[in-house]
Write an enzyme that holds these catalytic residues in place. Structure first.
Site, PDB file in Angstrom:
ATOM      1  N   HIS A   1       9.670  24.040 -43.829  1.00  0.00           N
ATOM      2  CA  HIS A   1      10.865  23.924 -44.666  1.00  0.00           C
ATOM      3  C   HIS A   1      10.965  25.140 -45.602  1.00  0.00           C
ATOM      4  O   HIS A   1      12.033  25.749 -45.731  1.00  0.00           O
ATOM      5  CB  HIS A   1      10.790  22.614 -45.456  1.00  0.00           C
ATOM      6  CG  HIS A   1      11.792  22.511 -46.565  1.00  0.00           C
ATOM      7  ND1 HIS A   1      12.985  21.828 -46.447  1.00  0.00           N
ATOM      8  CD2 HIS A   1      11.774  23.025 -47.823  1.00  0.00           C
ATOM      9  CE1 HIS A   1      13.657  21.921 -47.579  1.00  0.00           C
ATOM     10  NE2 HIS A   1      12.946  22.636 -48.444  1.00  0.00           N
ATOM     11  N   GLU A   2       9.837  25.516 -46.212  1.00  0.00           N
ATOM     12  CA  GLU A   2       9.834  26.666 -47.133  1.00  0.00           C
ATOM     13  C   GLU A   2      10.132  27.973 -46.392  1.00  0.00           C
ATOM     14  O   GLU A   2      10.853  28.832 -46.900  1.00  0.00           O
ATOM     15  CB  GLU A   2       8.492  26.778 -47.872  1.00  0.00           C
ATOM     16  CG  GLU A   2       8.092  25.530 -48.678  1.00  0.00           C
ATOM     17  CD  GLU A   2       9.142  25.120 -49.704  1.00  0.00           C
ATOM     18  OE1 GLU A   2       9.914  25.974 -50.160  1.00  0.00           O
ATOM     19  OE2 GLU A   2       9.188  23.918 -50.032  1.00  0.00           O
TER      20      GLU A   2
ATOM     21  N   HIS B   1      13.757  28.428 -46.033  1.00  0.00           N
ATOM     22  CA  HIS B   1      14.414  29.059 -47.189  1.00  0.00           C
ATOM     23  C   HIS B   1      14.342  30.575 -47.064  1.00  0.00           C
ATOM     24  O   HIS B   1      15.297  31.287 -47.355  1.00  0.00           O
ATOM     25  CB  HIS B   1      13.721  28.642 -48.500  1.00  0.00           C
ATOM     26  CG  HIS B   1      14.107  27.274 -48.977  1.00  0.00           C
ATOM     27  ND1 HIS B   1      15.413  26.907 -49.177  1.00  0.00           N
ATOM     28  CD2 HIS B   1      13.354  26.197 -49.319  1.00  0.00           C
ATOM     29  CE1 HIS B   1      15.444  25.658 -49.610  1.00  0.00           C
ATOM     30  NE2 HIS B   1      14.212  25.191 -49.701  1.00  0.00           N
TER      31      HIS B   1
ATOM     32  N   GLU C   1      18.967  23.179 -48.969  1.00  0.00           N
ATOM     33  CA  GLU C   1      17.872  22.264 -48.630  1.00  0.00           C
ATOM     34  C   GLU C   1      18.067  21.681 -47.229  1.00  0.00           C
ATOM     35  O   GLU C   1      17.117  21.575 -46.457  1.00  0.00           O
ATOM     36  CB  GLU C   1      17.759  21.140 -49.663  1.00  0.00           C
ATOM     37  CG  GLU C   1      17.316  21.598 -51.047  1.00  0.00           C
ATOM     38  CD  GLU C   1      16.010  22.392 -51.021  1.00  0.00           C
ATOM     39  OE1 GLU C   1      15.116  22.051 -50.227  1.00  0.00           O
ATOM     40  OE2 GLU C   1      15.903  23.368 -51.782  1.00  0.00           O
TER      41      GLU C   1
HETATM   42 ZN   LIG Z   1      13.514  23.323 -50.331  1.00  0.00          ZN
END
Ligand SMILES: [Zn+2]
Length: 409
Positions: free
Chosen positions: A275-276, A279, A353
């Site tokens: 997930h990071e 980003h 997100e």
């Molecule tokens: Zn996040």
């Protein structure tokens, strides 16, 4: 005009407090609702009762702190408290740069001292009671002192520069101040992890072992360098776990809390890491920085326009325009605009997100991310049912329910 500005300031203060209290009220009402099926396996009934207790305790405490600060702020504005502090400073220092710095310094210290009992109560009573707190009294004091030093050096430094520019050229103040603040914020975005974080925490490269091997497999697939992954010793402050992405370009890094390690399986940690990396791949830090540019420019442009207004200073009980009184009045008058900008920032952040979640899902980590997010929520006694309006105003992340629904695999 002075009367009108005064009334406007008071109305904005009351409206802002009213809005916050209304949102908090909606949130409390919503929390009692029955959970949707997707969320029922997060807490057992006993743990859910504890979560509700934690949520209500925090809501009551938030009500107390915000009411206290509202009353003090209102009194200061309504009865010329800021003009009084200004007069006090002027008795000792009459200098276009040092008077404002001393003025803001006194307000900062007074405000911080008033906040200490609340911080203390939150850390050593509330967080302690629910088993989250790891902060010792010594660490609490040390953190405070380091925080002061940082505010004096960084906050004082940037304030000095801004006021100095104003004394040099009131006409081009807005443009130059904007350039300085932008440069400073770019520097902080890049070096935050290297300069600020080490004052408070230790960051260590990911150690050898099963987790590193798992992460390596994923990292090679997506081209994210393992050297940019660090573990931070947050277990000395709280049992709550987290992870974040920060920095730009060569200074990018993903930071995993050490508390993550003993709560999650390796697969779940890799999912959170994915997930990071999402980003990073979607350039979210860069986009956020670019968007902040016109927003800060607007702020300084309007600020520059009103700095010479005597009426603003008089609305606060002063006599003539001064950098600090005008800045203070401006901060209230501008707050409806920043409220709108904050909403926009949060809407965008929630979109980011979803994108980061989708990146993890694309690499086959949807089930692990779901169970990882559930664990993160459960171990921090997170609120499962925030009110939609509260989410709209305040949430930088979608709710757990929204994220799980979107992840559906
Ligand atoms: Zn996040």
């Amino acid at each position: 005009m002075v009367q009108l500005l005064f009334i406007l300031i008071i109305v904005i203060l009351i409206a802002d407090f009213g809005l916050e209290r209304y949102l908090a009220f909606l949130n409390i009402k919503e929390s009692g609702k029955e959970l949707p099926a997707l969320l029922r396996d997060i807490y057992d009934p006993e743990k859910y009762a504890k979560q509700q207790d934690y949520f209500r305790t925090n809501s009551r405490f938030g009500m107390l702190t915000s009411s206290f600060s509202f009353v003090i702020t209102l009194i200061m504005f309504a009865f010329g408290g800021f003009a009084w502090v200004d007069g006090l400073v002027q008795q000792y220092v009459q200098n276009p740069i040092w008077t404002p710095i001393l003025f803001f310094g006194i307000l900062f210290i007074a405000n911080d001292i008033l906040g200490i009992p609340f911080d203390w109560y939150d850390t050593f009573i509330i967080e302690e009671r629910f088993g989250f707190n790891k902060v010792t009294r010594k660490l609490f004091i040390l953190d405070k002192l380091k925080g002061y030093a940082m505010t004096i050096i960084l906050g004082g430094g940037i304030l000095f520069l801004i006021i100095w520019i104003y004394t040099l050229t009131p006409t081009y103040f807005w443009l130059l101040a904007w350039a300085v603040v932008t440069g400073f914020s770019l520097f902080m975005t890049m070096f935050y992890s290297q300069i600020i974080v080490p004052l408070f925490n230790k960051q260590t490269p990911l150690g050898e072992g099963e987790l590193r091997t798992e992460i390596e497999k994923f990292a090679t697939k997506t081209g994210f360098n393992l050297d940019n992954i660090f573990v931070i010793d947050d277990s000395k402050r709280s049992t709550k776990a987290n992870a974040y992405f920060s920095g730009l370009g060569a200074k990018k890094r993903i930071v995993l809390y050490d508390t993550l390690m003993d709560k999650m399986t390796n697969d779940e940690i890799v999912a959170v890491l994915a997930h990071e990396v999402g980003h990073y791949k979607h350039k979210h830090t860069l986009i956020n920085f670019m968007i902040s540019l016109p927003a800060t420019l607007l702020l300084f442009f309007v600020f520059g326009l009103i700095l010479k207004s005597d009426s603003l200073a008089q609305a606060l009980g002063g006599n003539v325009a001064s950098f600090h009184l005008n800045a203070l009045a401006f901060s209230i008058l501008y707050s409806p605009i920043s409220l709108v900008l904050d909403i926009f920032t949060n809407v965008l952040s929630r979109k980011f997100e979803y994108q980061a979640d989708a990146f993890a899902a694309k690499h086959g980590y949807a089930p692990q991310l779901e169970s990882g997010l559930k664990k993160l929520t459960a171990t921090s006694l997170g609120n499962l049912m925030p009110h939609p309006l509260y989410v709209f105003f305040h949430y930088s992340h979608p709710t757990l329910y929204q994220r799980i629904k979107r992840l559906a695999y």
